[in-house]
Design a protein around this motif. Structure first.
Motif, mmCIF file in Angstrom:
data_model
loop_
_atom_site.group_PDB
_atom_site.id
_atom_site.type_symbol
_atom_site.label_atom_id
_atom_site.label_comp_id
_atom_site.label_asym_id
_atom_site.label_seq_id
_atom_site.Cartn_x
_atom_site.Cartn_y
_atom_site.Cartn_z
ATOM 1 N N ALA A 1 0.829 -1.208 0.000
ATOM 2 C CA ALA A 1 0.000 0.000 0.000
ATOM 3 C C ALA A 1 0.867 1.263 0.000
ATOM 4 O O ALA A 1 0.547 2.252 -0.685
ATOM 5 N N ARG A 2 1.963 1.228 0.741
ATOM 6 C CA ARG A 2 2.860 2.395 0.800
ATOM 7 C C ARG A 2 3.496 2.651 -0.560
ATOM 8 O O ARG A 2 3.576 3.807 -1.019
ATOM 9 N N ALA A 3 3.950 1.567 -1.235
ATOM 10 C CA ALA A 3 4.555 1.733 -2.564
ATOM 11 C C ALA A 3 3.516 2.175 -3.582
ATOM 12 O O ALA A 3 3.806 3.000 -4.470
ATOM 13 N N ARG A 4 2.306 1.677 -3.475
ATOM 14 C CA ARG A 4 1.257 2.068 -4.407
ATOM 15 C C ARG A 4 0.909 3.544 -4.263
ATOM 16 O O ARG A 4 0.644 4.240 -5.261
ATOM 17 N N LEU A 5 0.921 4.031 -3.050
ATOM 18 C CA LEU A 5 0.660 5.450 -2.822
ATOM 19 C C LEU A 5 1.708 6.307 -3.519
ATOM 20 O O LEU A 5 1.381 7.317 -4.170
ATOM 21 N N GLU A 6 2.980 5.929 -3.402
ATOM 22 C CA GLU A 6 4.045 6.707 -4.045
ATOM 23 C C GLU A 6 3.943 6.590 -5.566
ATOM 24 O O GLU A 6 4.206 7.559 -6.282
ATOM 25 N N GLU A 7 3.561 5.421 -6.068
ATOM 26 C CA GLU A 7 3.416 5.261 -7.514
ATOM 27 C C GLU A 7 2.318 6.157 -8.054
ATOM 28 O O GLU A 7 2.465 6.793 -9.111
ATOM 29 N N GLN A 8 1.199 6.245 -7.346
ATOM 30 C CA GLN A 8 0.111 7.103 -7.798
ATOM 31 C C GLN A 8 0.478 8.573 -7.713
ATOM 32 O O GLN A 8 -0.043 9.389 -8.479
ATOM 33 N N ALA A 9 1.397 8.882 -6.806
ATOM 34 C CA ALA A 9 1.856 10.264 -6.693
ATOM 35 C C ALA A 9 2.898 10.606 -7.743
ATOM 36 O O ALA A 9 3.352 11.765 -7.811
ATOM 37 N N GLY A 10 3.331 9.626 -8.556
ATOM 38 C CA GLY A 10 4.314 9.869 -9.602
ATOM 39 C C GLY A 10 5.737 9.616 -9.188
ATOM 40 O O GLY A 10 6.652 9.773 -10.012
ATOM 41 N N ALA A 11 5.952 9.212 -7.956
ATOM 42 C CA ALA A 11 7.317 8.938 -7.473
ATOM 43 C C ALA A 11 7.613 7.460 -7.681
ATOM 44 O O ALA A 11 7.600 6.645 -6.736
ATOM 45 N N LEU A 12 7.901 7.088 -8.953
ATOM 46 C CA LEU A 12 8.133 5.685 -9.272
ATOM 47 C C LEU A 12 9.408 5.161 -8.626
ATOM 48 O O LEU A 12 9.460 4.012 -8.166
ATOM 49 N N GLY A 13 10.438 5.999 -8.574
ATOM 50 C CA GLY A 13 11.684 5.568 -7.947
ATOM 51 C C GLY A 13 11.506 5.285 -6.467
ATOM 52 O O GLY A 13 12.062 4.305 -5.928
ATOM 53 N N ARG A 14 10.724 6.127 -5.777
ATOM 54 C CA ARG A 14 10.490 5.904 -4.355
ATOM 55 C C ARG A 14 9.676 4.609 -4.150
ATOM 56 O O ARG A 14 9.920 3.875 -3.192
ATOM 57 N N ALA A 15 8.736 4.353 -5.047
ATOM 58 C CA ALA A 15 7.956 3.117 -4.938
ATOM 59 C C ALA A 15 8.853 1.898 -5.104
ATOM 60 O O ALA A 15 8.738 0.903 -4.370
#
Length: 949
Positions: free
Chosen positions: A755-769
């Motif tokens: 869920a944490r990685a999905r949140l970052e992916e939806q925010a556009g931070a693919l590297g952080r995900a």
């Protein structure tokens, strides 16, 4: 070999000087062992007579023995020396000593050859491999190119040009055609011309036409003759008056039925005939020899010779049944009767001949007469009595069986057959006589119990139909009395059989109980009596509960429900406080019993096991499913009184109210649970937040989640629900903080990392995900869900190569993960999916995810039957996964029939699945809350057809 001269006597220990010993007479050194004798100069002294040559030595040299053609004399060939033995052929003799020496040398050669065998075989194998490597087969040369064909795409296949005609065969040469000459055409026309005048040469010879002869057309005469012949043949073939000569339909069939013996078969028949002739000539009293000889002639097609042979056999072997039966078989029915009459006269005690004579009669009355005459001669034959009874009427059969049991008192079947034909009282007397005649047979006791139960059931049924006010009570009392009487009979059987040293076989008696249940009329009382009497035999006290549960499970699998119910009843009587037996018995009643029987069983269960919370919940759930919500509430209240502050009963009561729309009642129950010391568990706080989420009270939900996290900070689902709440409310930073705190407190929670990685992916931070998923994999090594989430993240981002690389690493770290292999199969290019699916099956054959993926491949290839079979296998392997049920249902809706789709739907409802990626996403959505299983299945099937982005 010549004997040496006897040495002189010597003292013990004294050596012999052989040089001082005189040689024997006519001794020539070196003459032995085929060598040529020789003399030395020292031997030339006093005149000696020449030694006599061996008598077998030839007088000619080898050169003289050669004939004019240069060949040796074949009459002088020696087996060992051959025909040309060289210079030593004129002398010597190959004796026993030479043979022993050669045998020793041969043995030495064999030993040396055995020692060198491994080296020789290894060298031969290397040479063979070297030869095969230098000369490979065409199949081996083409193998790599065949494997590369799997990589050819459909477009490349279509682009392959059509091959032309490159044959090297000879083409037809051009032929020229010349017009037909006029002379040939004129000759052909003249052949069909009508002759209207006589030849002048014939007239000149005096052959004049008398009296104005008419013109004759010879061509028409020939055609007319052909027409007449054709009509005659057709009439002969189609005649219906019995004059048909040719059968056009059956002619070829008749030809096929004619057996043409080959030369080999004829030779075999001749040899067998000679052998059998020798057998019957040597021992004419040997009956099998006559039978074999007759059958050989029958096979050879000589039925007359076969009858003659078997007739001779009947005369010489009149005391053999086989000869008379074979003679009757080879004769027509009328003659066979005469043959068997002679056989019966010779062997009046032969049961087989009497039975064959009865079969030859066409009338049942005649058959019965033959059998009765046979019984006069052989009254102790059970086979004859059975045949006679089968042909008799019920009254006559009763009389025959009464006589049969007197003649054959040790045969149980006759006693039982007589008991079935008698009335109840007479049958009891017959069985009592049978018990006295055969005290060691348990079948008689089982029959007596079934007879008593059948009579009791008939009486109870009659009492139920008489229309009296108390008919129901009297019927139930009669059934109870019958069960008691049957139990008494079975106990008496055990006592009587044990008294005569009969061992009670527990497995055999349980099979008799199953047979009593599966009869035309199920004998439940007999089944229960047998089980309760013998189910505890030969079992240790410590193993009884485990053994009885295993027996009941095995009986359920075989379909013997009443027997299994009897086993559970006996087990509960011995172990009334074992809640596992109560649960198993309740499951049996739920699947194969009635709601009333299930409720009665669970009522007894909670009385004996009041501390077993699961029994209270089962009883309340069954009442709820029957539509009686107040009764379910009352049962849960009683369970709560017996188990104060029980978390399971609190949650069961909450679910009952929540599923029936009583939100306020559910809130009150959970409020009491949160205030309780022992029931204030993380699940209670989670259910409290779920109620507020369903009601849409966001602030109250947040308060409950924060308060619950203070009490239970290590419960991952509370952190996850708080993060999802903040995410839905648009508070991205608060959601990140909630997920971050959850990952710190619950590092093993895969759902939080995803869920944490999905949140970052939806925010556009693919590297952080990516970094978060990699961090989660470091904290949870080998976790298939985190690897799968990383792969799908790259796929959503359009990074196909990165997704393939991650999948390769994931399969290296978790090589037996079914979910990863299933995803790898679906990720592979279409031409490679079948190969990938085969590899996945090798790595994890029985994994339901892989099986479902292979089923989807078959569905994509329009192999519907195979896809249906593999989906069925997947739901059997994991019936709790709703995704597999949805895939199977979608297949039936699209390619099956409404009946097959309804079957899948019914099976899914009976299993009530709770897991599955798509299933949980659909079922946990607020819009789908409280939906039944069948509706959820249809929605998940729609989700499969139209997946979300």
């Amino acid at each position: 070999m010549a004997l040496l001269h006897q040495p002189p006597a010597r003292a013990p220990g004294q050596k012999v000087d052989f040089n001082t010993i005189a040689p024997p007479a006519n001794y020539v050194p070196g003459l032995g062992r085929g060598a040529t004798g020789f003399t030395t100069r020292s031997d030339i002294g006093p005149a000696r007579m020449a030694p006599e040559m061996p008598s077998g030595l030839p007088g000619k040299t080898q050169e003289e023995k050669r004939d004019d053609d240069g060949a040796l004399d074949d009459t002088k060939f020696d087996e060992f020396m051959g025909n040309d033995a060289g210079a030593l052929a004129s002398f010597g003799e190959y004796d026993q000593d030479d043979r022993e020496a050669d045998n020793e040398w041969d043995r030495v050669d064999d030993i040396m050859d055995e020692r060198r065998r491994d080296r020789r075989e290894k060298k031969l194998k290397e040479e063979l491999e070297k030869y095969r490597a230098a000369n490979p087969k065409i199949v081996e040369q083409l193998a790599p190119y065949k494997r590369k064909l799997a990589e050819v795409t459909d477009a490349e296949w279509e682009a392959i040009p059509e091959i032309g005609d490159y044959t090297i065969k000879k083409h037809k040469r051009m032929e020229s055609f010349v017009p037909v000459p006029d002379t040939l055409l004129a000759k052909a026309a003249a052949e069909k011309d009508t002759v209207s005048a006589l030849d002048a040469r014939a007239m000149s010879n005096g052959l004049e036409t008398p009296g104005g002869m008419a013109t004759t057309n010879l061509t028409e005469i020939g055609e007319g003759r052909r027409t007449v012949v054709s009509l005659n043949l057709d009439r002969m073939a189609d005649s219906v008056t019995g004059q048909t000569v040719v059968d056009p339909k059956g002619y070829l069939t008749d030809l096929k039925s004619i057996k043409v013996s080959s030369d080999a078969e004829i030779g075999d028949i001749k040899r067998a005939r000679t052998l059998l002739k020798s057998v019957i000539s040597t021992n004419p009293r040997h009956a099998p020899g006559w039978v074999a000889a007759a059958r050989l002639e029958e096979i050879a097609g000589k039925l007359g010779d076969a009858r003659k042979l078997i007739q001779q056999g009947c005369e010489l072997c009149a005391d053999s049944e086989d000869v008379w039966l074979e003679a009757a078989r080879l004769q027509p029915p009328d003659q066979a009767k005469l043959v068997l009459a002679r056989g019966v006269a010779q062997l009046p005690k032969s049961v087989r001949i009497w039975m064959q004579a009865s079969r030859l009669e066409l009338d049942k009355g005649a058959q019965a007469r033959v059998l009765r005459r046979a019984l006069e001669q052989v009254p102790n034959s059970v086979r004859l009595w059975k045949a006679a009874v089968e042909l008799a009427s019920p009254d006559d059969a009763r009389i025959l069986l009464s006589r049969a049991v007197e003649c054959c008192p040790q045969h149980v079947e006759l006693w039982l057959a007589l008991a079935r034909l008698e009335s109840f009282e007479q049958a009891q007397k017959v069985l009592n006589r049978a018990r006295k005649a055969i005290p060691t047979d348990a079948t008689i006791w089982f029959t007596a119990a079934k007879l008593r139960e059948s009579h009791g059931l008939d009486e109870a049924q009659a009492a139920l139909k008489d229309g009296q006010p108390d008919s129901q009570a009297r019927s139930e009392k009669m059934k109870a009395d019958t069960a008691e009487a049957v139990a008494k009979i079975i106990k008496g059987a055990v006592k009587a059989l044990t008294a005569v040293a009969v061992v009670i076989d527990r497995e055999a008696w349980l099979k008799e109980a199953e047979a009593a249940e599966r009869g035309t009329t199920p004998m439940v009382a007999t089944c229960n009596a047998i089980v309760s009497t013998v189910v505890g035999y030969s079992i240790e006290d410590a193993d009884r509960a485990l053994t009885w549960k295993a027996d009941a499970a095995d009986l359920i699998r075989k379909g013997s429900i009443e027997t299994a119910r009897a086993v559970y009843t006996h087990a509960l009587g011995v172990f009334p406080g074992d809640d596992s037996i109560w649960r198993a018995a309740a499951q049996l009643e739920k699947e194969h019993g009635t709601p009333e029987a299930l409720d009665a069983l669970l009522s007894r269960a909670v009385d004996y096991c009041p501390q077993a919370e699961v029994l209270w919940m089962m009883r309340a759930k069954e009442k709820w499913l029957q539509g009686s919500v107040p009764a379910a509430r009352q049962i849960l209240a009683q369970g709560f009184a017996a188990n104060e502050d029980s978390e399971d009963i609190f949650l069961a009561a909450f679910k009952l109210e929540f599923e029936n729309g009583e939100v306020e009642r559910a809130r009150v129950i959970l409020t009491k649970a949160r205030q309780s010391r022992s029931a204030s568990t993380p699940r209670v706080w989670m259910k409290s937040a779920i109620i507020e989420r369903e009601a849409g009270v966001v602030q109250r939900q947040r308060e409950l989640l924060l308060e619950g996290l203070k009490k239970h900070p290590d419960f991952a689902k509370l952190h996850l629900m708080l993060g999802q709440l903040e995410e839905q409310s648009g508070n991205a930073e608060a959601a990140r903080a909630a997920y971050r705190a959850g990952c710190v407190r619950c590092m093993g929670s895969v759902a939080l990392w995803r869920a944490r990685a999905r949140l970052e992916e939806q925010a556009g931070a693919l590297g952080r995900a990516r970094a978060l998923l990699e961090q989660g994999r470091l904290k949870n090594p080998g976790n298939e869900e985190l690897w799968l989430a990383a792969v799908r993240t790259e796929q959503r981002a359009g990074n196909g190569k990165a997704a393939e690389a991650l999948m390769s690493k994931a399969l290296q770290e978790a090589p037996t993960s079914g979910r990863l292999w299933a995803e790898a199969v679906m990720m592979a290019p279409r031409p490679q999916r079948k190969q990938k699916g085969s590899e996945a099956l090798k790595r994890c054959d029985n994994d339901p995810n892989v099986v479902a993926a292979v089923a989807q491949l078959f569905q994509a290839e329009r192999k519907i039957d195979k896809a249906r079979s593999w989906f069925g296998r997947a739901v059997v392997l994991d019936p709790d996964n709703g995704d597999f049920w949805a895939l199977a249902y979608a297949l039936e809706v699209k390619h099956g029939t409404p009946e097959t789709a309804a079957t899948v739907l019914a099976k899914c409802v009976s299993q009530e699945p709770h897991h599955g990626e798509r299933w949980q996403r659909v079922s946990k959505a607020p819009a789908n809350a409280h939906l039944p299983v069948d509706v959820l299945l249809k929605r998940v099937a729609l989700d499969i057809e139209n997946p979300p982005p």
